[in-house]
Design a protein around this motif. Structure first.
Motif, short mmCIF file in Angstrom:
data_model
loop_
_atom_site.label_atom_id
_atom_site.label_comp_id
_atom_site.label_asym_id
_atom_site.label_seq_id
_atom_site.Cartn_x
_atom_site.Cartn_y
_atom_site.Cartn_z
N PHE A 188 -7.32 78.21 84.45
CA PHE A 188 -7.76 76.85 84.13
C PHE A 188 -7.87 76.64 82.62
CE2 PHE A 188 -8.80 76.84 88.63
CZ PHE A 188 -8.36 75.57 88.99
N LEU A 229 -5.54 70.75 82.50
CA LEU A 229 -6.55 70.05 83.30
C LEU A 229 -7.89 69.99 82.56
CD1 LEU A 229 -6.20 71.31 86.98
CD2 LEU A 229 -5.90 68.99 86.13
N VAL A 275 -11.29 70.51 83.14
CA VAL A 275 -12.14 71.15 84.13
C VAL A 275 -13.33 71.77 83.42
CG1 VAL A 275 -12.27 72.95 85.89
CG2 VAL A 275 -10.16 71.67 85.59
N PHE A 328 -13.82 69.06 88.41
CA PHE A 328 -12.68 68.29 87.94
C PHE A 328 -13.14 66.97 87.35
CE2 PHE A 328 -10.96 71.08 91.24
CZ PHE A 328 -9.87 71.63 90.58
N GLU A 329 -12.26 66.34 86.59
CA GLU A 329 -12.56 65.07 85.92
C GLU A 329 -12.98 63.99 86.92
OE1 GLU A 329 -10.54 62.66 82.23
OE2 GLU A 329 -9.23 63.68 83.65
N ASN A 330 -12.45 64.04 88.14
CA ASN A 330 -12.78 63.03 89.15
C ASN A 330 -14.11 63.31 89.88
OD1 ASN A 330 -12.21 65.11 90.95
ND2 ASN A 330 -10.28 64.24 91.64
N GLN A 382 -15.37 69.28 93.12
CA GLN A 382 -15.68 70.64 92.69
C GLN A 382 -15.03 71.69 93.58
OE1 GLN A 382 -19.93 71.40 91.55
NE2 GLN A 382 -20.27 69.51 92.69
N VAL A 439 -5.93 72.58 94.53
CA VAL A 439 -5.97 72.07 93.16
C VAL A 439 -5.08 70.82 93.02
CG1 VAL A 439 -5.40 72.59 90.75
CG2 VAL A 439 -6.70 74.23 92.12
N GLN A 446 -7.28 68.05 94.73
CA GLN A 446 -8.50 67.67 94.04
C GLN A 446 -8.30 67.40 92.56
OE1 GLN A 446 -11.41 70.47 96.70
NE2 GLN A 446 -12.23 69.70 94.80
N GLY A 447 -7.39 68.11 91.92
CA GLY A 447 -7.21 67.97 90.48
C GLY A 447 -5.95 67.25 90.08
#
Length: 110
Positions: free
Chosen positions: A23, A28, A30, A43-45, A48, A97, A100-101
């Motif tokens: 990471f 990303l 994170v 994550f930015e959004n 987790q 990932v 979610q990411g």
């Protein structure tokens, strides 16, 4: 042959360090926190991933938006394998990932 507690902790430490390195090297955004044997990736959004060790069971647990997963170390492959699906941790992480990411990362070294 069962996994000794010391070997288990060494494997989880190496896995968590590998995750942090992957990471860190990615683009990303994170936030990572590693405390008390629990690695949390945010994550930015706001979603987790939480990796926690379960020494009594010799398992690595992953909590993700899609559910909770328990991994046993497979000495033959040298990889963590989900105890309910037989999916490898590194393969599952590619999918999770991305979900979610929103990024495609490689986790082959885990």
């Amino acid at each position: 042959m069962s996994l000794s507690e010391a070997r288990f902790h060494d494997l989880v430490d190496a896995t968590q360090q590998g995750l942090e390195d992957i990471f860190d090297d990615s683009d990303l955004d994170v936030d990572m926190e590693n405390a008390g044997g629990v690695l949390t990736l945010r994550f930015e959004n706001g979603s987790q991933l939480i990796f926690s060790r379960q020494p009594a069971l010799r398992q690595l647990w992953l909590a993700a938006r899609s559910g909770g997963f328990h991994f046993d170390y497979d000495a033959d492959s040298g990889k963590w394998m989900c105890d309910s699906t037989d999916e490898l941790l590194n393969e599952m992480l590619v999918r999770i990932v991305a979900e979610q990411g929103g990024a495609e990362l490689e986790f082959d070294e885990l």
